[in-house]
Design an enzyme around this catalytic site. Sequence first.
Site, PDB file in Angstrom:
ATOM      1  N   SER A 157      -4.746  -4.665   1.167  1.00 13.27           N
ATOM      2  CA  SER A 157      -3.574  -4.549   2.061  1.00 13.27           C
ATOM      3  C   SER A 157      -3.955  -4.725   3.529  1.00 13.27           C
ATOM      4  O   SER A 157      -3.079  -4.792   4.399  1.00 13.27           O
ATOM      5  CB  SER A 157      -2.843  -3.218   1.840  1.00 13.27           C
ATOM      6  N   ASP A 217       0.844  -1.207   0.000  1.00 14.62           N
ATOM      7  CA  ASP A 217       0.000   0.000   0.000  1.00 14.62           C
ATOM      8  C   ASP A 217       0.875   1.251   0.000  1.00 14.62           C
ATOM      9  O   ASP A 217       1.725   1.412   0.892  1.00 14.62           O
ATOM     10  CB  ASP A 217      -0.874  -0.035   1.270  1.00 14.62           C
ATOM     11  N   HIS A 272      -0.437   4.448  -0.166  1.00 15.60           N
ATOM     12  CA  HIS A 272      -1.184   5.632   0.301  1.00 15.60           C
ATOM     13  C   HIS A 272      -0.533   6.135   1.598  1.00 15.60           C
ATOM     14  O   HIS A 272      -0.472   5.388   2.579  1.00 15.60           O
ATOM     15  CB  HIS A 272      -2.638   5.279   0.585  1.00 15.60           C
TER      16      HIS A 272
HETATM   17 CO1  B1M Z   1      -5.972   5.190  -4.160  1.00 16.70          CO
HETATM   18  N1  B1M Z   1      -7.540   4.143  -3.653  1.00 16.70           N
HETATM   19  N2  B1M Z   1      -5.346   3.690  -5.258  1.00 16.70           N
HETATM   20  N3  B1M Z   1      -4.527   6.370  -4.664  1.00 16.70           N
HETATM   21  N4  B1M Z   1      -6.917   6.567  -3.327  1.00 16.70           N
HETATM   22  C1  B1M Z   1      -8.430   4.731  -2.650  1.00 16.70           C
HETATM   23  C2  B1M Z   1      -8.008   4.316  -1.246  1.00 16.70           C
HETATM   24  C3  B1M Z   1      -9.864   4.154  -3.089  1.00 16.70           C
HETATM   25  C4  B1M Z   1     -10.862   4.058  -1.932  1.00 16.70           C
HETATM   26  C5  B1M Z   1     -10.392   5.008  -4.261  1.00 16.70           C
HETATM   27  C6  B1M Z   1     -11.758   4.573  -4.728  1.00 16.70           C
HETATM   28  O1  B1M Z   1     -11.856   3.622  -5.458  1.00 16.70           O
HETATM   29  N5  B1M Z   1     -12.796   5.252  -4.275  1.00 16.70           N
HETATM   30  C7  B1M Z   1      -9.453   2.777  -3.677  1.00 16.70           C
HETATM   31  C8  B1M Z   1      -9.387   1.613  -2.697  1.00 16.70           C
HETATM   32  C9  B1M Z   1     -10.566   0.661  -2.831  1.00 16.70           C
HETATM   33  C10 B1M Z   1     -10.472  -0.425  -1.823  1.00 16.70           C
HETATM   34  O2  B1M Z   1      -9.511  -1.136  -1.703  1.00 16.70           O
HETATM   35  N6  B1M Z   1     -11.548  -0.572  -1.063  1.00 16.70           N
HETATM   36  C11 B1M Z   1      -8.073   3.076  -4.244  1.00 16.70           C
HETATM   37  C12 B1M Z   1      -7.418   2.322  -5.257  1.00 16.70           C
HETATM   38  C13 B1M Z   1      -8.238   1.198  -5.865  1.00 16.70           C
HETATM   39  C14 B1M Z   1      -6.099   2.582  -5.682  1.00 16.70           C
HETATM   40  C15 B1M Z   1      -5.274   1.807  -6.710  1.00 16.70           C
HETATM   41  C16 B1M Z   1      -5.395   0.274  -6.637  1.00 16.70           C
HETATM   42  C17 B1M Z   1      -5.674   2.332  -8.105  1.00 16.70           C
HETATM   43  C18 B1M Z   1      -5.009   1.624  -9.257  1.00 16.70           C
HETATM   44  O3  B1M Z   1      -3.818   1.608  -9.389  1.00 16.70           O
HETATM   45  N7  B1M Z   1      -5.833   1.058 -10.111  1.00 16.70           N
HETATM   46  C19 B1M Z   1      -3.840   2.292  -6.394  1.00 16.70           C
HETATM   47  C20 B1M Z   1      -3.164   1.404  -5.323  1.00 16.70           C
HETATM   48  C21 B1M Z   1      -1.694   1.672  -5.180  1.00 16.70           C
HETATM   49  C22 B1M Z   1      -1.121   0.950  -3.978  1.00 16.70           C
HETATM   50  O4  B1M Z   1      -1.196   1.416  -2.861  1.00 16.70           O
HETATM   51  N8  B1M Z   1      -0.546  -0.231  -4.196  1.00 16.70           N
HETATM   52  C23 B1M Z   1      -4.100   3.649  -5.817  1.00 16.70           C
HETATM   53  C24 B1M Z   1      -3.200   4.719  -5.897  1.00 16.70           C
HETATM   54  C25 B1M Z   1      -3.443   5.983  -5.407  1.00 16.70           C
HETATM   55  C26 B1M Z   1      -2.505   7.172  -5.638  1.00 16.70           C
HETATM   56  C27 B1M Z   1      -1.025   6.783  -5.611  1.00 16.70           C
HETATM   57  C28 B1M Z   1      -2.821   7.772  -6.972  1.00 16.70           C
HETATM   58  C29 B1M Z   1      -2.994   8.178  -4.515  1.00 16.70           C
HETATM   59  C30 B1M Z   1      -2.214   8.062  -3.200  1.00 16.70           C
HETATM   60  C31 B1M Z   1      -1.080   9.064  -3.099  1.00 16.70           C
HETATM   61  C32 B1M Z   1      -0.461   9.052  -1.730  1.00 16.70           C
HETATM   62  O5  B1M Z   1      -1.047   8.702  -0.719  1.00 16.70           O
HETATM   63  N9  B1M Z   1       0.783   9.477  -1.692  1.00 16.70           N
HETATM   64  C33 B1M Z   1      -4.404   7.660  -4.243  1.00 16.70           C
HETATM   65  C34 B1M Z   1      -5.406   8.424  -3.593  1.00 16.70           C
HETATM   66  C35 B1M Z   1      -5.089   9.890  -3.354  1.00 16.70           C
HETATM   67  C36 B1M Z   1      -6.623   7.862  -3.150  1.00 16.70           C
HETATM   68  C37 B1M Z   1      -7.831   8.568  -2.486  1.00 16.70           C
HETATM   69  C38 B1M Z   1      -8.562   9.352  -3.559  1.00 16.70           C
HETATM   70  C39 B1M Z   1      -7.527   9.482  -1.315  1.00 16.70           C
HETATM   71  C40 B1M Z   1      -6.716   8.835  -0.172  1.00 16.70           C
HETATM   72  C41 B1M Z   1      -6.273   9.894   0.798  1.00 16.70           C
HETATM   73  O6  B1M Z   1      -5.120  10.296   0.829  1.00 16.70           O
HETATM   74  N10 B1M Z   1      -7.237  10.446   1.585  1.00 16.70           N
HETATM   75  C42 B1M Z   1      -8.659   7.323  -1.950  1.00 16.70           C
HETATM   76  C43 B1M Z   1     -10.149   7.567  -1.830  1.00 16.70           C
HETATM   77  C44 B1M Z   1     -10.613   7.619  -0.367  1.00 16.70           C
HETATM   78  O7  B1M Z   1      -9.911   7.288   0.549  1.00 16.70           O
HETATM   79  N11 B1M Z   1     -11.835   7.969  -0.167  1.00 16.70           N
HETATM   80  C45 B1M Z   1      -8.108   6.199  -2.738  1.00 16.70           C
HETATM   81  C46 B1M Z   1      -7.012  11.574   2.499  1.00 16.70           C
HETATM   82  C47 B1M Z   1      -6.413  11.073   3.810  1.00 16.70           C
HETATM   83  C48 B1M Z   1      -6.193  12.244   4.757  1.00 16.70           C
HETATM   84  O8  B1M Z   1      -7.366  10.201   4.365  1.00 16.70           O
HETATM   85  O9  B1M Z   1      -5.803   8.224   4.212  1.00 16.70           O
HETATM   86  O10 B1M Z   1      -8.191   7.922   4.992  1.00 16.70           O
HETATM   87  P1  B1M Z   1      -6.971   8.752   4.907  1.00 16.70           P
HETATM   88  O11 B1M Z   1      -6.446   9.074   6.396  1.00 16.70           O
HETATM   89  C49 B1M Z   1      -7.264   9.561   7.442  1.00 16.70           C
HETATM   90  C50 B1M Z   1      -7.926   8.438   8.259  1.00 16.70           C
HETATM   91  O12 B1M Z   1      -8.209   7.285   7.519  1.00 16.70           O
HETATM   92  C51 B1M Z   1      -6.988   8.222   9.407  1.00 16.70           C
HETATM   93  O13 B1M Z   1      -6.475   9.523   9.653  1.00 16.70           O
HETATM   94  C52 B1M Z   1      -6.289  10.214   8.418  1.00 16.70           C
HETATM   95  C53 B1M Z   1      -6.494  11.680   8.651  1.00 16.70           C
HETATM   96  O14 B1M Z   1      -7.744  11.976   9.220  1.00 16.70           O
HETATM   97  N12 B1M Z   1      -5.852   7.317   9.303  1.00 16.70           N
HETATM   98  C54 B1M Z   1      -5.355   6.721  10.413  1.00 16.70           C
HETATM   99  C55 B1M Z   1      -5.071   6.982   8.260  1.00 16.70           C
HETATM  100  N13 B1M Z   1      -4.085   6.187   8.656  1.00 16.70           N
HETATM  101  C56 B1M Z   1      -4.214   6.014   9.974  1.00 16.70           C
HETATM  102  C57 B1M Z   1      -3.459   5.279  10.893  1.00 16.70           C
HETATM  103  C58 B1M Z   1      -3.861   5.284  12.219  1.00 16.70           C
HETATM  104  C59 B1M Z   1      -4.993   5.982  12.640  1.00 16.70           C
HETATM  105  C60 B1M Z   1      -5.750   6.716  11.748  1.00 16.70           C
HETATM  106  O15 B1M Z   1      -3.214   4.636  13.179  1.00 16.70           O
HETATM  107  C61 B1M Z   1      -1.990   4.017  12.875  1.00 16.70           C
END
Ligand code: B1M
Length: 223
Positions: A168, A115, A117
């Site tokens: 993941s 992963d 992200h």
């Molecule tokens: Co990706 N992606 N992505 N992506 N991406 C998601 C996660 C997805 C939900 C999008 C969608 O389809 N709606 C989906 C996953 C579906 C699933 O598995 N259920 C997805 C997918 C499918 C993919 C790829 C497989 C796409 C592809 O290649 N075909 C691929 C996977 C790559 C890989 O990891 N092997 C991929 C790639 C990418 C980018 C590289 C383009 C980019 C990431 C860039 C980066 O992070 N440097 C990206 C992005 C930006 C997203 C979305 C749009 C945004 C994620 C994000 O940063 N959110 C995302 C959609 C979504 O999540 N709704 C999506 C903002 C961030 C602040 O929130 O990370 O949730 P978040 O963190 C929050 C809380 O969750 C929590 O606190 C944070 C702040 O409040 N939190 C924790 C996080 N970690 C924590 C740890 C803790 C406690 C709290 O304790 C240890």
Amino acid sequence: MVTRTRNHLMPEKDEAFFAELENAVKNFEAEAAQDAATRALQAGVDPIDALEKGLNKGLKDVGQRYEKGELFIVHLIAAAETMKSAVAILRPKILEAKEAKEVLGRVVIGTVEGDIHDIGKNIVSVMLTAAGFEVHDIGKDVPTERFVETAKENRADIIGASSLLTTSMPAQRHIANAISKAGLKAKYIVGGAAVSEQWAKEINASYASDAPSAVQLSKRLLK
Ligand code: B1M
């Protein structure tokens, strides 16, 4: 508590900044996002609110449009880069509000193997640091063994693993097993968009839904 700098006099102005930040991410406009972040800080907007009520909302919207097939991976990348460039401006201000002089505890945090992200994990790291924890951020796509090794090396009190992909999530269970196999006393926290409270329970971890609750949870666990 992280000290929050609020602009009580003109909350409607805050809303305008949140909308600007949200739109900049939705439209993949890094310069506009950086500019809005800079002006928001100058106007006294709380940097954590700017993150959560502005930038995060934009990124969520992009994620939803991607899921519906309206956007492509290139858009996810552009939105992530936009978000990161604005976070770089907000970060020093969040750290400025550092609460405690003494270290509250040592945390090893990373995004699990498979992963890449890391935006959310980075925000959690910054907020834990601001709250007074010594944070060892081991990055993204981190193999299970590295979580355990780094925790041993640094005598970690808390190990944190982030996962955004359903594919993941099993790595979080592997880390739980490795922690128990190594006999580590560290508390284990999981989070990330793919994760739920129920999943955390299933793997014997504690769950935080966002960065502020990760800070509160960490403090509670070490009490
Ligand atoms: Co990706 N992606 N992505 N992506 N991406 C998601 C996660 C997805 C939900 C999008 C969608 O389809 N709606 C989906 C996953 C579906 C699933 O598995 N259920 C997805 C997918 C499918 C993919 C790829 C497989 C796409 C592809 O290649 N075909 C691929 C996977 C790559 C890989 O990891 N092997 C991929 C790639 C990418 C980018 C590289 C383009 C980019 C990431 C860039 C980066 O992070 N440097 C990206 C992005 C930006 C997203 C979305 C749009 C945004 C994620 C994000 O940063 N959110 C995302 C959609 C979504 O999540 N709704 C999506 C903002 C961030 C602040 O929130 O990370 O949730 P978040 O963190 C929050 C809380 O969750 C929590 O606190 C944070 C702040 O409040 N939190 C924790 C996080 N970690 C924590 C740890 C803790 C406690 C709290 O304790 C240890």
